[in-house]
Enzyme design. Structure first.
Site, PDB file in Angstrom:
ATOM      1  N   LYS A 110       0.835  -1.212   0.000  1.00  0.00           N
ATOM      2  CA  LYS A 110       0.000   0.000   0.000  1.00  0.00           C
ATOM      3  C   LYS A 110       0.858   1.244   0.000  1.00  0.00           C
ATOM      4  CE  LYS A 110      -4.403  -1.543   1.658  1.00  0.00           C
ATOM      5  NZ  LYS A 110      -5.375  -1.663   2.705  1.00  0.00           N
ATOM      6  N   LYS A 193      -3.952  -9.305  -6.908  1.00  0.00           N
ATOM      7  CA  LYS A 193      -5.243  -9.772  -6.385  1.00  0.00           C
ATOM      8  C   LYS A 193      -6.364  -8.864  -6.895  1.00  0.00           C
ATOM      9  CE  LYS A 193      -5.423  -7.159  -2.159  1.00  0.00           C
ATOM     10  NZ  LYS A 193      -5.598  -7.000  -0.767  1.00  0.00           N
ATOM     11  N   LYS A 196     -11.088  -3.629  -5.903  1.00  0.00           N
ATOM     12  CA  LYS A 196     -11.900  -2.576  -6.519  1.00  0.00           C
ATOM     13  C   LYS A 196     -11.142  -1.243  -6.530  1.00  0.00           C
ATOM     14  CE  LYS A 196     -15.965  -1.735  -8.232  1.00  0.00           C
ATOM     15  NZ  LYS A 196     -16.449  -2.408  -9.405  1.00  0.00           N
TER      16      LYS A 196
HETATM   17  P1  TYM Z   1     -10.506  -5.846   3.140  1.00  0.00           P
HETATM   18  O1  TYM Z   1     -11.681  -4.969   3.012  1.00  0.00           O
HETATM   19  O2  TYM Z   1      -9.256  -5.473   2.411  1.00  0.00           O
HETATM   20  O3  TYM Z   1     -10.845  -7.321   2.717  1.00  0.00           O
HETATM   21  C1  TYM Z   1     -11.962  -7.998   3.249  1.00  0.00           C
HETATM   22  C2  TYM Z   1     -11.805  -9.506   3.128  1.00  0.00           C
HETATM   23  O4  TYM Z   1     -11.768  -9.909   1.754  1.00  0.00           O
HETATM   24  C3  TYM Z   1     -10.608 -10.697   1.512  1.00  0.00           C
HETATM   25  N1  TYM Z   1     -10.141 -10.413   0.146  1.00  0.00           N
HETATM   26  C4  TYM Z   1      -9.900 -11.344  -0.775  1.00  0.00           C
HETATM   27  N2  TYM Z   1     -10.001 -12.682  -0.751  1.00  0.00           N
HETATM   28  C5  TYM Z   1      -9.689 -13.350  -1.887  1.00  0.00           C
HETATM   29  N3  TYM Z   1      -9.306 -12.732  -3.030  1.00  0.00           N
HETATM   30  C6  TYM Z   1      -9.196 -11.379  -3.101  1.00  0.00           C
HETATM   31  N4  TYM Z   1      -8.842 -10.781  -4.224  1.00  0.00           N
HETATM   32  C7  TYM Z   1      -9.510 -10.635  -1.941  1.00  0.00           C
HETATM   33  N5  TYM Z   1      -9.521  -9.304  -1.665  1.00  0.00           N
HETATM   34  C8  TYM Z   1      -9.906  -9.190  -0.381  1.00  0.00           C
HETATM   35  C9  TYM Z   1      -9.603 -10.241   2.563  1.00  0.00           C
HETATM   36  O5  TYM Z   1      -8.624 -11.222   2.799  1.00  0.00           O
HETATM   37  C10 TYM Z   1     -10.506 -10.034   3.748  1.00  0.00           C
HETATM   38  O6  TYM Z   1     -10.781 -11.256   4.389  1.00  0.00           O
HETATM   39  N6  TYM Z   1      -8.109  -5.687   7.264  1.00  0.00           N
HETATM   40  C11 TYM Z   1      -9.198  -6.509   6.807  1.00  0.00           C
HETATM   41  C12 TYM Z   1     -10.501  -6.099   7.486  1.00  0.00           C
HETATM   42  C13 TYM Z   1     -10.472  -6.349   8.951  1.00  0.00           C
HETATM   43  C14 TYM Z   1     -10.393  -7.606   9.601  1.00  0.00           C
HETATM   44  C15 TYM Z   1     -10.336  -7.331  11.003  1.00  0.00           C
HETATM   45  C16 TYM Z   1     -10.360  -8.922   9.132  1.00  0.00           C
HETATM   46  C17 TYM Z   1     -10.453  -5.390   9.926  1.00  0.00           C
HETATM   47  N7  TYM Z   1     -10.380  -5.992  11.145  1.00  0.00           N
HETATM   48  C18 TYM Z   1     -10.234  -8.367  11.939  1.00  0.00           C
HETATM   49  C19 TYM Z   1     -10.271  -9.941  10.093  1.00  0.00           C
HETATM   50  C20 TYM Z   1     -10.205  -9.665  11.451  1.00  0.00           C
HETATM   51  C21 TYM Z   1      -9.271  -6.482   5.292  1.00  0.00           C
HETATM   52  O7  TYM Z   1      -8.473  -7.043   4.641  1.00  0.00           O
HETATM   53  O8  TYM Z   1     -10.278  -5.877   4.705  1.00  0.00           O
END
Ligand code: TYM
Length: 327
Positions: A110, A193, A196
């Site tokens: 990032k 990956k 959006k």
């Molecule tokens: P975020 O919004 O980036 O992603 C949300 C979830 O979607 C999964 N993900 C994917 N899985 C497969 N292929 C992809 N291309 C892909 N893109 C996203 C992510 O692995 C995630 O599970 N930081 C976290 C949000 C969060 C969280 C937590 C998760 C905040 N607090 C505590 C678990 C426990 C996140 O990645 O959000």
């Protein structure tokens, strides 16, 4: 088991979020105590607009419900409404080595994409806040996609370190990662990956129109080989399409490849677009219903806040007491 997970309200969720995480949540909520948050404190670590964030927070709540998360089975809440998350982040930050945070892959990726002036300390702390989210609920398992595995491991090691240093306080969580769908790739660049925010044309989101879905799938990057074969190492673009298709059909990617033997990429893409549109359309109509009822959404989130806070406050008090802090 106690389960915790979350998603950032940064635009509508995509099929990668669904297959990597939410699909597991829907299964888990049937037989476990689940907490699913809308991670708005994580969302503000990268550039955002206030009014849009507010709307997207409700939008994500509406999508959670449309996808089948059930407020009677799971606790659905907004991260910023449970103040204990921010406080616990501070406590945990004091046992988190700087070196470990600077090695976090997501931080590196990032920050590489942002201007120097946009890289804030919150982005660096992101994994500590995530550890606080998880540990506050005595979580045992965290269903996420592969990109979040490193963060869950940090939460685990912080729990163990805290327990060693101050006495038994937290459970040590582990991640739950799906077998084939852990990393859904961008349709435009299979080396990345699906995301959006990085490239909307490489994603299929739950609020895309049928035309947008079809366009993005039909333009998906594949390869010049003609034989249909599931080979994620050498042919990641095709494998990605087969993974998405097979997940929707509840078959294995190898079976999907078998089904398309002798057919063109064009026909795989057409078939996949149709399946995606048919899958997403009813969820979108549910979403349209939910979004018209902001008061009901607010009620659900307030009930979730109360349930979450009761537990979070107990864990925070325990951690404070162990550290010798007057709470
Ligand atoms: P975020 O919004 O980036 O992603 C949300 C979830 O979607 C999964 N993900 C994917 N899985 C497969 N292929 C992809 N291309 C892909 N893109 C996203 C992510 O692995 C995630 O599970 N930081 C976290 C949000 C969060 C969280 C937590 C998760 C905040 N607090 C505590 C678990 C426990 C996140 O990645 O959000």
């Amino acid at each position: 088991m106690i389960i915790f997970s979350g998603i950032r309200p940064t635009g509508p969720i995509h099929i990668g979020n669904y297959l990597g995480a939410i699909r597991n949540w829907l299964e888990l909520q049937k037989n476990n105590q689940c907490f699913f948050c809308i991670a708005n404190l994580h969302a503000i670590t990268t550039p955002f607009k206030s009014e849009q964030l507010r709307q997207e927070t409700f939008g994500l709540a509406a999508l959670y419900l449309s996808l089948g998360l059930d407020p009677h089975q799971s606790t659905l809440f907004v991260q910023s409404q449970v103040k204990e998350h921010a406080e616990m982040t501070w406590l945990l930050s004091t046992i988190t080595p700087m070196g470990e945070l600077s090695r976090m892959t997501q931080y590196k990726e990032k920050s590489d994409r942002l201007k120097a002036s946009q890289i804030n300390a919150g982005l660096f702390y992101y994994p500590v806040l995530m550890a606080a989210d998880i540990l506050l609920y005595q979580t045992e398992a965290v269903p996420v996609g592969e990109d979040q595995q490193q963060h869950v491991e940090l939460a685990r090691s912080l729990a163990q370190k805290f327990n060693r240093q101050f006495g038994a306080t937290f459970k040590a969580p582990k991640s739950l990662i799906p077998k084939n769908q852990a990393r859904i790739r961008s349709l435009r660049d299979p080396s990345r990956k699906m995301s959006k925010t990085d490239d909307p044309r490489g994603a299929v989101s739950f609020l895309d129109s049928p035309e947008e879905i079809k366009n993005n799938v039909m333009r998906a990057v594949t390869d010049s080989d003609r034989q249909i074969k599931y080979d994620p190492q050498r042919r990641p673009g095709l494998a990605n399409l087969l993974i998405i298709y097979s997940s929707l059909e509840n078959i294995s990617p190898q079976e999907a490849a078998q089904q398309f033997v002798g057919q063109s990429y064009q026909s795989i893409k057409e078939e996949l677009s149709q399946k995606l549109i048919a899958f997403i359309e009813p969820i979108q109509s549910e979403y349209q219903q939910w979004i018209k009822q902001p008061q009901k959404l607010e009620e659900i989130l307030t009930a979730g806040q109360e349930q979450a806070q009761t537990i979070a406050a107990q864990t925070l008090a325990k951690a404070q007491q162990k550290m010798g802090l007057l709470g």
